[in-house]
Design a protein around this motif. Structure first.
Motif, PDB file in Angstrom:
ATOM      1  N   GLY A  21      32.603  41.508 -31.571  1.00  0.00           N
ATOM      2  CA  GLY A  21      32.798  42.422 -32.250  1.00  0.00           C
ATOM      3  C   GLY A  21      31.850  42.831 -33.453  1.00  0.00           C
ATOM      4  O   GLY A  21      32.257  43.926 -34.486  1.00  0.00           O
ATOM      5  N   HIS A  22      30.006  42.366 -33.430  1.00  0.00           N
ATOM      6  CA  HIS A  22      29.312  43.327 -34.804  1.00  0.00           C
ATOM      7  C   HIS A  22      28.888  44.513 -34.063  1.00  0.00           C
ATOM      8  O   HIS A  22      29.000  45.048 -34.936  1.00  0.00           O
ATOM      9  CB  HIS A  22      28.111  42.069 -33.795  1.00  0.00           C
ATOM     10  CG  HIS A  22      27.304  42.395 -32.563  1.00  0.00           C
ATOM     11  ND1 HIS A  22      26.730  43.524 -32.640  1.00  0.00           N
ATOM     12  CD2 HIS A  22      27.118  41.015 -32.139  1.00  0.00           C
ATOM     13  CE1 HIS A  22      26.039  42.806 -31.270  1.00  0.00           C
ATOM     14  NE2 HIS A  22      26.184  42.030 -31.434  1.00  0.00           N
ATOM     15  N   LYS A  23      29.235  45.141 -33.307  1.00  0.00           N
ATOM     16  CA  LYS A  23      29.812  46.700 -32.205  1.00  0.00           C
ATOM     17  C   LYS A  23      28.015  47.090 -32.976  1.00  0.00           C
ATOM     18  O   LYS A  23      27.629  47.625 -33.521  1.00  0.00           O
ATOM     19  CB  LYS A  23      30.279  47.034 -33.371  1.00  0.00           C
ATOM     20  CG  LYS A  23      31.604  46.631 -33.288  1.00  0.00           C
ATOM     21  CD  LYS A  23      32.778  46.797 -31.939  1.00  0.00           C
ATOM     22  CE  LYS A  23      34.290  46.604 -32.174  1.00  0.00           C
ATOM     23  NZ  LYS A  23      34.983  47.074 -31.846  1.00  0.00           N
ATOM     24  N   LYS A  55      25.763  46.455 -36.158  1.00  0.00           N
ATOM     25  CA  LYS A  55      26.653  46.792 -37.846  1.00  0.00           C
ATOM     26  C   LYS A  55      27.445  46.035 -38.771  1.00  0.00           C
ATOM     27  O   LYS A  55      27.144  45.795 -38.919  1.00  0.00           O
ATOM     28  CB  LYS A  55      27.547  47.918 -37.877  1.00  0.00           C
ATOM     29  CG  LYS A  55      27.159  49.201 -37.071  1.00  0.00           C
ATOM     30  CD  LYS A  55      27.724  50.560 -36.773  1.00  0.00           C
ATOM     31  CE  LYS A  55      28.564  50.955 -35.521  1.00  0.00           C
ATOM     32  NZ  LYS A  55      29.395  51.827 -35.481  1.00  0.00           N
ATOM     33  N   GLY A  56      28.044  44.856 -37.764  1.00  0.00           N
ATOM     34  CA  GLY A  56      28.783  44.099 -38.344  1.00  0.00           C
ATOM     35  C   GLY A  56      28.113  42.482 -38.709  1.00  0.00           C
ATOM     36  O   GLY A  56      28.854  41.838 -39.288  1.00  0.00           O
ATOM     37  N   VAL A  57      26.989  42.414 -38.242  1.00  0.00           N
ATOM     38  CA  VAL A  57      25.927  41.378 -38.216  1.00  0.00           C
ATOM     39  C   VAL A  57      25.788  40.856 -39.503  1.00  0.00           C
ATOM     40  O   VAL A  57      25.093  41.715 -40.803  1.00  0.00           O
ATOM     41  CB  VAL A  57      25.012  41.602 -36.858  1.00  0.00           C
ATOM     42  CG1 VAL A  57      23.678  40.526 -37.613  1.00  0.00           C
ATOM     43  CG2 VAL A  57      25.561  40.529 -35.495  1.00  0.00           C
ATOM     44  N   GLY A  58      26.039  39.055 -39.955  1.00  0.00           N
ATOM     45  CA  GLY A  58      25.271  39.085 -41.030  1.00  0.00           C
ATOM     46  C   GLY A  58      24.314  38.680 -41.775  1.00  0.00           C
ATOM     47  O   GLY A  58      23.254  39.214 -40.120  1.00  0.00           O
ATOM     48  N   LYS A  59      22.960  39.575 -42.759  1.00  0.00           N
ATOM     49  CA  LYS A  59      22.326  39.989 -42.656  1.00  0.00           C
ATOM     50  C   LYS A  59      20.814  39.523 -42.566  1.00  0.00           C
ATOM     51  O   LYS A  59      19.932  39.358 -41.667  1.00  0.00           O
ATOM     52  CB  LYS A  59      22.461  40.745 -44.114  1.00  0.00           C
ATOM     53  CG  LYS A  59      21.202  39.740 -44.956  1.00  0.00           C
ATOM     54  CD  LYS A  59      21.434  40.281 -46.552  1.00  0.00           C
ATOM     55  CE  LYS A  59      21.749  38.812 -47.799  1.00  0.00           C
ATOM     56  NZ  LYS A  59      22.816  38.042 -47.996  1.00  0.00           N
ATOM     57  N   ALA A  60      21.247  37.706 -42.828  1.00  0.00           N
ATOM     58  CA  ALA A  60      20.638  36.750 -42.502  1.00  0.00           C
ATOM     59  C   ALA A  60      20.166  37.032 -40.761  1.00  0.00           C
ATOM     60  O   ALA A  60      18.959  36.524 -40.185  1.00  0.00           O
ATOM     61  CB  ALA A  60      21.023  35.528 -42.721  1.00  0.00           C
ATOM     62  N   LEU A  61      20.494  36.791 -40.136  1.00  0.00           N
ATOM     63  CA  LEU A  61      20.484  36.830 -38.333  1.00  0.00           C
ATOM     64  C   LEU A  61      19.443  38.390 -37.911  1.00  0.00           C
ATOM     65  O   LEU A  61      19.068  37.837 -37.430  1.00  0.00           O
ATOM     66  CB  LEU A  61      21.928  37.223 -37.797  1.00  0.00           C
ATOM     67  CG  LEU A  61      21.771  36.819 -36.570  1.00  0.00           C
ATOM     68  CD1 LEU A  61      21.676  35.293 -35.803  1.00  0.00           C
ATOM     69  CD2 LEU A  61      22.958  36.571 -35.572  1.00  0.00           C
ATOM     70  N   PHE A  92      20.740  42.863 -31.073  1.00  0.00           N
ATOM     71  CA  PHE A  92      22.570  43.951 -31.633  1.00  0.00           C
ATOM     72  C   PHE A  92      22.938  44.673 -30.721  1.00  0.00           C
ATOM     73  O   PHE A  92      23.799  45.121 -29.616  1.00  0.00           O
ATOM     74  CB  PHE A  92      22.281  43.573 -32.599  1.00  0.00           C
ATOM     75  CG  PHE A  92      22.500  42.590 -33.308  1.00  0.00           C
ATOM     76  CD1 PHE A  92      22.963  40.963 -32.742  1.00  0.00           C
ATOM     77  CD2 PHE A  92      21.403  42.080 -34.214  1.00  0.00           C
ATOM     78  CE1 PHE A  92      22.921  40.034 -33.881  1.00  0.00           C
ATOM     79  CE2 PHE A  92      20.595  41.327 -34.763  1.00  0.00           C
ATOM     80  CZ  PHE A  92      21.258  39.651 -34.376  1.00  0.00           C
TER      81      PHE A  92
END
Lengths: 504, 504
Positions: A33-35, A38-44, A53
């Motif tokens: 889902g993070h594609k 692009k959709g990943v939480g910034k802390a990660l 990613f």
């Protein structure tokens, strides 16, 4: 010939395909889902960077299929088989755990026997539960000076095979956690005389066979199957592992199906690609990297030996010690006047020196291709500082009890150093039986539903399905009083224990 | 209240601990062998960057223990339980596969029955084999217009429960791969009347419940257990997943032990930390992210609908379609004069538009929080281009056969849209039986040792342990002739099939 092999091994089919997919500009409508991040939480993203990613991709057509490989995974696995001395290799994304379980499921039908050392890893118990196999335990040899369980002897395996000609497989743990190897070649020869395959849990030996000063690998020694944690000592990502098979004593179709039972159908290509790169690295530079690793280990050994209070576990051939991995350092610290746990804390906090395994009297350190001269410097300086550091008075009172002698002495199944205990229930039957938790003082004569394994020496006193005796309870209590710890069980203080429910 | 929850969810205990460990300067003598990246092969470092290796750490004391959590993993899991509406949550590093298997092992003893839809995922078959449970199949409702299997009805489950009051659990797959949800609340209510827990394979529904326009989640609907692939539609790394439990119908100790059976004892902290960050992301911004995702999906729907040759699967409440996930687009492409596989190839090669799932007549697209307006633009433009592109003459000949009608019509266990088939052998017994591979023309009356599942419609015709009938063989051949594909079996052309060996 050598040059030819090297050229083949310069390629990284799986990594290269992943790289091409990762750098392609796409409108992505598939998982994850993070594609591509692009959709990943910034802390990660801050922790891991961006690139990881882009490469975290699913089983796209270009990337083959782990469970029916016919493209880049097939190629990468074939190269790995060649590099690690196997006829066929499988990449794993669920650790050696998956490989050990599948090895048992692929060789033992429910209720069939498998011969194993008593000091197996937890994953073997999982394999017994899932397969429904019945363990025939063999005691490892025990070193009273070091209070350590080493490996099993060919004699002990021969005895078990004679007593159990209906056993379907023999499994070894070689090397042990501390790097002590069994005589795999002799045991393989024995197994094959009985027509039984030899499975080796070689989780800590993925680097074997790449340098003449390292022990030979299970594949080189004639084992039929070996499971290696490619992440533990080589440079794969954590949780990435391999299974190797040689010869035709293992039904490879059944092994493939068994591996598919216990692994995610959405395997991580980060883990898989790391295995392809390890193969490249070891096939092209393995000997040089191991040379450098061995040199670092020898430097640490020779400098630490100059500290008179320390002792380092050395390979002295004896029953149960066929060979030792010299890149693994087990250091006896009790003569510094502190226990191993305290030494570990102090080295960690003051020097940032982080060991693999602290026990009451020892610390074990893994030296690998990722270590540097600076690491060794800090290790030595840390110990020198530890030696000079004033100790709290009284803190030197570490007795010289041998936990291992107690455990080995206790094992009622011990018969001339090797023999066999049949559990009351198979581990599978004990797992699925109704359970209850009872106070330890009520537990005698009941059937244990859990593993109870004291450290030291890392040999289980109770395996699921075995009867709990008064002697076993007394022994476990004594070990706790003496400063040992229990693992595998829900209540490590042993106030209670989980047992099979009695039908009233 | 809302503000209070938000404040709690601003923290990321597991990620923060990992960050602290990753940035600390240490001399590292533990696993993994790459030692924070220093030993990693350069090609892997080029692909993934440096930072990921610094965070690829083992179960250091600061990082807790996945299988006996008492620190940052326990905290992170507790926050996840709160965010996803559960009483307790477990993080998984072996995908939903591990969760589905453990759900079955934790609720069914060997030989006990479990009620399931016939169109389950492969991991459920693995769970049946490992647990030894006996499946009671319920047919999903079938949509002849779209040739798609949807979900099961409460009536069908009620019927199965009445016929099998001794069943130990009911499992649903909701949503299906195409986003079609069952009436989980009604089915949960039914199950609880029978005293049976409801387990939901919610692999494709981790985003549910975070926006009023999305279906309610299994936890909200009263299910006892839900397995979610947090990586499939949310932003976790591939292979990271969660299991959620609510209430006391699930033995949580047994679930914990079951999860430990099938997961690596060296879990990847990259995967675990990504789960902690997803919880943070969804708890603090979930509604806004889902609003944006739904808007992108609606934009795609409305623009694609203007292409007269395309049809998009829409939620029309009907038996087996309680609700639909509007972020998932299944597009009927056959009226463009090409099949789904060709459309997929063309969109991919010419536009870099990559679908999740091509089938003969449809393409399915997952729109998630990682998609952008630009992605939607490319998707729409790609389809507009596809419409204009001259087709090879004759390539429009895609018949209007309904594969699904054939399969559903064939199922001999069909009885008013729902009923039950007892296999000849349990999947476990079929797995462990001796096998042989026979030509398909010799297979009738034999017991299948493999899954044979035609796409479309993704409903198995044969599950391990079932008798192979002449009718089944004829049906599978017909599907192949018509352009369908078979999965699950070793020979997808159906020249041979693996069967249980006859004892002679």
């Amino acid at each position: 010939m050598m040059r030819e092999i090297d050229t083949v091994h310069q390629s990284t089919p799986l990594l290269t395909a992943l790289q091409q997919c990762a750098t392609r500009s796409t409108a992505t409508f598939h998982t994850p889902g993070h594609k591509r991040g692009k959709g990943v939480g910034k802390a990660l993203q801050e922790l891991l960077g961006d690139r990881v990613f882009a490469a975290d991709l699913p089983e796209l057509p270009e990337l083959d299929n782990l469970f029916a490989p016919s493209g880049v995974i097939q190629e990468a696995q074939a190269l790995a088989a060649q590099a690690f001395g196997a006829d066929q290799t499988w990449f794993l994304t669920n650790g050696s755990t998956a490989g050990v379980i599948a090895a048992i499921v692929a060789t033992c039908d429910p209720s069939e026997k498998i011969i194993l050392p008593r000091n197996v890893h937890q994953s073997v118990i999982s394999g017994l539960v899932l397969a429904g196999a019945v363990p025939v335990w063999v005691n490892p040899e025990f070193d009273p000076n070091w209070d350590l369980a080493h490996n099993v002897t060919p004699d002990a395996i021969a005895h078990a095979l004679t007593q159990n000609p209906d056993a379907k497989a023999v499994m070894l743990v070689s090397p042990t956690y501390l790097g002590v190897c069994a005589d795999v070649a002799a045991i393989a020869h024995l197994c094959h005389q009985y027509g039984v395959p030899l499975l080796v849990d070689e989780a800590h030996g993925a680097h074997f066979g790449f340098h003449p000063d390292l022990p030979i690998s299970a594949m080189q020694a004639g084992a039929d199957l070996a499971v290696q944690s490619t992440h533990k000592v080589l440079s794969a990502l954590t949780q990435a592992a391999m299974v190797h098979v040689k010869g035709d004593r293992i039904d490879r179709d059944r092994l493939t199906k068994s591996l598919a039972l216990v692994q995610s159908t959405s395997p991580s290509y980060l883990l898989l690609a790391s295995l392809d790169v390890v193969r490249w690295q070891m096939a092209t530079q393995g000997k040089a990297l191991m040379e450098q690793t061995l040199q670092l280990a020898e430097e640490a050994r020779s400098r630490l030996t100059q500290i008179p209070e320390l002792a380092i576990l050395e390979s002295t051939r004896s029953p149960g010690v066929f060979d030792c991995d010299r890149t693994r350092l087990t250091i006896h610290v009790a003569n510094l006047g502190i226990d191993g746990f305290t030494a570990d804390d102090l080295l960690n906090q003051q020097w940032g020196v982080v060991a693999e395994l602290p026990t009451l009297r020892h610390l074990t350190f893994i030296i690998s291709l990722g270590n540097t001269k600076d690491d060794i410097e800090r290790l030595v300086q840390g110990f020198e500082w530890l030696r000079e550091k004033p100790k709290k008075s009284g803190s030197s009172v570490i007795g010289h009890w041998s936990f291992g002698s107690l455990v080995i002495g206790h094992q009622s199944f011990k018969d001339k150093g090797h023999s066999v205990l049949s559990p009351k229930l198979s581990p599978r039957d004990a797992f699925f039986a109704q359970h209850e938790v009872v106070p330890i003082q009520m537990a005698a004569t009941r059937i244990s539903a859990e593993l109870v394994c004291p450290y030291p020496p890392g040999i289980p006193v109770l395996v699921p399905g075995e009867v709990i005796t008064e002697k076993a309870i007394a022994l476990l209590r004594q070990i706790l009083v003496m400063g040992g710890t229990l693992s595998g069980c829900a209540n490590p203080k042993l106030e209670t224990v989980r047992v099979v429910k009695t039908i009233s």
